[in-house]
Write an enzyme that holds these catalytic residues in place. Structure first.
Site, PDB file in Angstrom:
ATOM      1  N   GLU B  46       0.875  -1.166   0.000  1.00  0.00           N
ATOM      2  CA  GLU B  46       0.000   0.000   0.000  1.00  0.00           C
ATOM      3  C   GLU B  46       0.914   1.219   0.000  1.00  0.00           C
ATOM      4  OE1 GLU B  46      -2.934   0.016   3.156  1.00  0.00           O
ATOM      5  OE2 GLU B  46      -3.039   2.202   3.068  1.00  0.00           O
ATOM      6  N   ASP B  57      -4.705   9.831   9.567  1.00  0.00           N
ATOM      7  CA  ASP B  57      -3.427   9.286   9.996  1.00  0.00           C
ATOM      8  C   ASP B  57      -2.927   9.871  11.308  1.00  0.00           C
ATOM      9  OD1 ASP B  57      -2.606   7.334   7.971  1.00  0.00           O
ATOM     10  OD2 ASP B  57      -2.847   9.033   6.605  1.00  0.00           O
TER      11      ASP B  57
END
Lengths: 397, 256
Positions: B46, B57
């Site tokens: 990824e 995140d």
């Protein structure tokens, strides 16, 4: 004919024309979905309205006066009224929204409140209502803003809030908003996020605009009493995210005779590379959960804006404002740091009102406009300048 | 056949997907990282496209995004790097990022170029189901790009099924409500993974967020097809002087 160009309310998916929506990660979906489904139902429930009106009257101090600024009117050869949001409890319009959202958070059974703040006015307004309701309050504030708005940081702490510095990116409002959203992702069950401006995923832009719309609702009533007409010719307000402007414009959006003027922060000048004039420098983009106009690089990285006023130091604007800009319903103007400072000193001396630096931007554009003698101008005096004294002191001659 | 479909046709258990940020730790290290992951046991890569405001995140991946942007990484440059990479990298590669840089690049052009350089799937956490379904789905399908959706422990069963029907490649099951790199224990989440397994979904399931070592990897794999590691690997690369050695050492702690 009703077309997308003359509809200024939000559709069921949270769009104002091309702008808005809810671009959120799945982690935020349950909370945002509940708000989308419930906000209008809760807000217009009679018991909620009763509690809200009572707080707005007895706690916030509404209605705020609509003041005829005689010396300023004389200078510009026009009638100028000031909507005195600076006289709200805590010193700015921000509390109109936080009293509403705290009641909403109570209805949703939330125990923990988070907020982002730029100038600290929204943080103070949130800390205030959390103290009032005995709810835990965490305010994210850019590290840079913590330095330049120290009195507001102290106020939040005295009110019992925890102020957490946002240390990522430009360390200002954008980054504080990122951190608040991340907090909400990590605390989805017990926490309500009180967004302070007409930004964020649907339904926030519409919800905050509705809570702030009390400003234009009162202006209409007060103008009718004072002038015999509820419609001014111009409404002027500063725009960072755009909550005071949304509130001041709201009930005039469909009265096309009323010119709406939004004033952005040009910082050191629009083309100086140190500016926050989003509509002049931005392109359509997605930030903080909605599609709007956004200051960004050609690669789509969000740029760090600059304004002397922490409350306008934001690279986007609310989707409603992006729509007003695109359709031409509102005129977007700007004031530089220096022009705002000059205006702040002028208003202090001619009207005996020290405005917030944000608000001072709105006053500046009076100098750039051609009015007719019979025009009636309303300026939203969104906040008072106590928090900016340390900046003003540097320029006291 | 899309490489992701091919992988899951052959391997149904303990699939390891590893996240890395393009242009991190150095601008030119992207392909080296891909090669190291392929050589040391990863099954899917990824690849993060760095963004100034990565909302979903945590601090570690945020920091890697900042470093990569500072290094000069961008979508056009990444596509240049990937053109060479496919000569040596045969693993499925998924691009992960946020909507705004892609909108600026142009979505149609993005999909066409991604497909041309051998990308197999896309993860965009801030593109929700409604927007995907009404505006974007056909474009991804046209270019044979899998579109991977996230589900969380708070996602209702009805919604999981709806997401599963739109999702392709695999379903990304977020282990707990959090941003990436959290320390919430995933070992307590077996009921949630079991529930997903029992739903008999169309897509394979990979678990992500909070997977960092062998126990967390095994715990995630018990009821699902595999897991995704991100922040822990980014940390392992942080002060690395030898990317292959650091990757080998890190993946050994997960797989050995």
């Amino acid at each position: 004919m009703t077309t997308i160009e003359n509809v200024f309310s939000v559709d069921q998916h949270g769009y104002y024309g091309d702008f808005g929506g809810a671009f959120i990660p799945e982690m935020l979906y349950p909370n945002v979905k509940v708000l989308q489904e419930q906000y209008l139902k809760i807000m217009y429930d009679p018991a909620f309205q009763k509690a809200l009106q009572q707080l707005l009257t007895d706690y916030v101090g509404r209605p705020t006066p609509l003041f005829l600024a005689e010396r300023l009117s004389e200078k510009h050869g026009v009638t100028i009224y000031l909507k005195r949001e600076d006289l709200c409890h805590t010193g700015a319009h921000k509390i109109n929204n936080t009293v509403g959202q705290i009641l909403l958070a109570e209805r949703l059974g939330k125990k923990r409140i988070i907020a982002e703040t730029g100038a600290g006015q929204h943080g103070v307004a949130t800390a205030t209502v959390c103290a009032l309701k005995g709810l835990e309050c965490i305010v994210y504030m850019g590290e840079k803003d913590i330095e330049r708005q120290a009195p507001n940081v102290a106020r939040m702490q005295m009110l019992g809030a925890t102020v957490i510095p946002a240390t990522s990116g430009s360390k200002t409002l954008k980054d504080a908003t990122n951190e608040a959203i991340r907090d909400w992702i990590n605390n989805p069950v017990d926490t309500h996020y009180i967004i302070g401006s007409v930004v964020g995923p649907h339904p926030y832009p519409d919800m905050v605009a509705r809570f702030q719309s009390i400003i234009s609702q009162e202006i209409k009533k007060q103008l009718l009493q004072k002038t015999g007409s509820e419609l001014p010719t111009h409404v002027i307000a500063c725009v960072g995210g755009g909550s005071n402007a949304a509130g001041a414009f709201y009930h005039f959006l469909d009265d096309l005779s009323v010119q709406l003027i939004a004033v952005e922060a040009a910082g050191c000048g629009i083309n100086s590379g140190m500016s926050a004039a989003t509509t002049q420098l931005g392109k359509p983009g997605i930030l903080h959960g909605s599609k709007s106009i956004l200051m960004q690089t050609d690669d789509g990285q969000v740029v760090e804006p600059h304004s002397i006023s922490a409350g306008l130091d934001y690279p986007g604007i609310g989707p409603l404002h992006a729509h007003l800009f695109k359709t031409g319903r509102a005129t977007f103007m700007s004031a530089t740091d220096d022009e705002a400072l000059q205006a702040a000193f002028e208003i202090s001396k001619t009207e005996g009102i020290i405005p917030a630096l944000e608000t001072a931007h709105a006053f500046h554009v009076l100098n750039n406009m051609a009015f007719k003698k019979d025009d009636v101008v309303v300026i939203c005096l969104s906040g008072r300048g106590d928090k900016d004294l340390s900046t003003y002191m540097k320029y006291l001659g | 056949m899309n490489r992701i479909d091919k992988l899951f046709a052959e391997k149904k258990q303990n699939v390891l997907n590893v996240y890395c940020t393009a242009g991190y730790p150095n601008l030119e290290s992207t392909v080296e990282v891909l090669a190291a992951l392929q050589a040391n046991g990863a099954n899917i890569i990824e690849l993060g496209m760095p963004y100034s405001d990565p909302l979903a995140d945590g601090p570690v991946i945020q920091q890697s995004n900042m470093v990569a942007l500072h290094n000069g990484m961008s979508i056009p440059l990444l596509f240049e790097q990937l053109k060479e990479a496919r000569a040596t990298i045969s693993l499925p590669i998924i691009l992960m990022g946020y909507m705004n840089p892609i909108l600026q690049y142009g979505l149609e052009n993005f999909c066409a170029t991604a497909a041309a350089v051998g990308i197999d799937g896309i993860i965009l956490p801030d593109l929700p189901m409604y927007e995907f379904e009404t505006a974007y789905k056909q474009l991804f399908e046209k270019h044979n790009l899998k579109f991977i959706f996230l589900v969380t422990p708070e996602t209702s069963e009805e919604r999981v099924r709806k997401i599963d029907s739109l999702c392709s490649g695999f379903l990304y099951a977020v282990s707990s409500s959090s941003t990436t790199g959290n320390n919430k224990a995933i070992t307590n989440q077996s009921a949630y993974f079991k529930k997903l397994q029992a739903m008999n979904l169309a897509n394979p399931i990979l678990v992500g967020f909070g997977i960092k070592d062998k126990p967390t990897f095994q715990s995630a794999c018990q009821y699902t097809n595999g897991a995704i590691i991100g922040s822990a690997y980014i940390k392992a690369l942080e002060n690395s002087t030898d990317i292959n050695a650091s990757t080998k050492e890190f993946l050994n702690t997960v797989l050995a």
